[in-house]
Design an enzyme around this catalytic site. Sequence first.
Site, short mmCIF file in Angstrom:
data_model
loop_
_atom_site.label_atom_id
_atom_site.label_comp_id
_atom_site.label_asym_id
_atom_site.label_seq_id
_atom_site.Cartn_x
_atom_site.Cartn_y
_atom_site.Cartn_z
N ASP A 223 27.13 -14.20 -76.59
CA ASP A 223 27.21 -14.67 -77.97
C ASP A 223 25.82 -15.06 -78.51
O ASP A 223 25.08 -15.77 -77.81
CB ASP A 223 28.14 -15.90 -77.96
CG ASP A 223 28.56 -16.35 -79.33
OD1 ASP A 223 29.28 -15.60 -80.01
OD2 ASP A 223 28.18 -17.47 -79.72
N GLU B 68 25.15 -9.99 -78.38
CA GLU B 68 25.28 -10.05 -79.84
C GLU B 68 23.92 -10.47 -80.38
O GLU B 68 23.53 -11.63 -80.27
CB GLU B 68 26.34 -11.07 -80.25
CG GLU B 68 26.54 -11.09 -81.76
CD GLU B 68 27.24 -12.34 -82.28
OE1 GLU B 68 27.81 -12.28 -83.37
OE2 GLU B 68 27.19 -13.40 -81.62
C1 GLC Z 1 29.26 -15.42 -82.74
C2 GLC Z 1 30.75 -15.22 -82.62
C3 GLC Z 1 31.42 -16.02 -83.71
C4 GLC Z 1 31.08 -17.47 -83.50
C5 GLC Z 1 29.59 -17.68 -83.43
C6 GLC Z 1 29.26 -19.04 -82.89
O1 GLC Z 1 28.76 -14.90 -83.91
O2 GLC Z 1 31.06 -13.87 -82.68
O3 GLC Z 1 32.81 -15.84 -83.71
O4 GLC Z 1 31.62 -18.23 -84.54
O5 GLC Z 1 28.93 -16.77 -82.60
O6 GLC Z 1 29.57 -19.08 -81.53
#
Ligand code: GLC
Length: 554
Positions: free
Chosen positions: A224, A279
Amino acid sequence: MEATPIAPTTDAEPGLDGEGERHAEPWWKRAVFYQVYPRSFADSDGDGVGDLGGLLSHFDHLTWLGVDALWLSPFYPSPMVDFGYDISDYCDVDPLFGSLEQFDELLIEAHSRNIKVIIDWVPNHTSERHPWFVDARSSRSAIHRNWYVWRDPLADGSVPNDWVQAFDPSKPTWTFDDQTGQFYLHLFESAQPDLNWSEPAVVAAMHEVLRFWLERGVDGFRADVIHCIGKDPALPDDLPAGGGLPHCVLNDVSVTHGHIRDIRTLIDSYGGDRMIVGEVYLLSTESVATYYGNNDELHLAFNFPPLFAPWRPSDWSACIASTYAALDDRHAWPTWVLSNHDNPRHRTRYDFAASLSGETEYTTAKRSEARARAAAVLLLTLRGTPFLYQGEELGMIDAEVTGDRRVDPGGRDGCRAPLPWDGSADHGWPTVTGLEPWLPFAPDAEHRNVADLRSDPSSILSLYRALIALRHSSEALALGTFESLDLPDGALGYRRARNAESLVVLVNFTDGPVDLSEYRQGLLIGMPVAIASDGLAGTFTGTLGADQALILRS
Ligand code: GLC
Ligand code: MG
């Protein structure tokens, strides 16, 4: 104009072909991933919230569809302020979702079906209820104080810098802690304090989390907001360059790359088969590309510009070209995503009701479905690893979530609607209270559900299945070269080739036919159709139908 190659080839070493080649490439390059958002996949205990038991009893859908790997969104103990992305224990399962034993069972079940499992790892922040933060905020001399990012107020009492929060850019990323008289940093909600990765004990603890799950047998992680873990120690203001954007889409500092290299070393030490996809929520593909490192950082990274691109051939060809240009083939393998749990679903985003002239007999609903089918062909034939988001195989649109049914601080409820399993009143989600599950269903669940679409060989679900099967049987689609074709306006086309196999993909982005009969003196005419988005069979006539996508054998 001649066709223009825009991605170098990946043909393996000479002499390596067939089975030899199959083993030469890591599994995640060939895999079709499927994101499971456990709260909304399937419920086993009637509390209206999906859980691991629900997933365990619906594996059949995944096997039938043919996906190779699952990414599970968080299922860890959490106060659920951000629906599990606020974790209070990294090494357990929230009772809402089940137990560790069930997780182990799930891994066994998945592996017995040849499905890999990667899990969400949330390294940037914990929940404010995590024992580390509870201790950290108890006093300035607490053992865990330096595990988070604390700063004194400026002389006038204001926040340490101008960074703004993810879900509400009108708010600072800082919350003042009365008891200890300092601000703590949180790029997301105040209930999600950022960990301080410059503290070696944090690095060690988060590495332990990776080891815990690797030893349980997971195949990897989706990390994440991994680009956020390192912070510039000077915490400089974002303005004016940041233009008021949330700091989490701007944070891009070199120290993070060192952390990721260490994470990669750890993961690789468990054998070459484990992987990490990050991500990297930065707004340019060039920046995303740097997080692959020199084949020593992320194995894969999500690339958001295509997800945000409108459904137009010019935008898509630009995204495709910039992706293949930025991701140097020797070090970096692209990913493709149309939908996830953070953004409106693509069939909702690509909706064109407003722009429809109303003059054709081709109705809005039909076009919207046709466009989702064409998008599926695109997603599953590009060079790079595709990630599906649960429900897109049904062509789902967002649910309308209003009033007190709204629950997400980031306004993302619509794309998180429960997956409808059948056309019954509860769509396979009977609850002990008789009430609806935690979020309402999408409006068309009565027809658009797994059971109904599965029994219809012409459904979008059957199309996804056929596309995945073709990708599995085709070296050209899995690993082949990508060469863009210079087609007339409205259409996008490319050739995928590998060894003796060559396929041509044609996508019509418009609601009228596109004539391709003149393209290179009729070169495409007569090619056999491998898959058509609308089920057409036979050979290519030279005309691409409205919103039609075709895969031709050439
Ligand atoms: C990422 C996740 C999202 C979350 C954020 C904070 O973007 O995909 O769902 O709210 O991180 O953890
Ligand atoms: Mg449940």
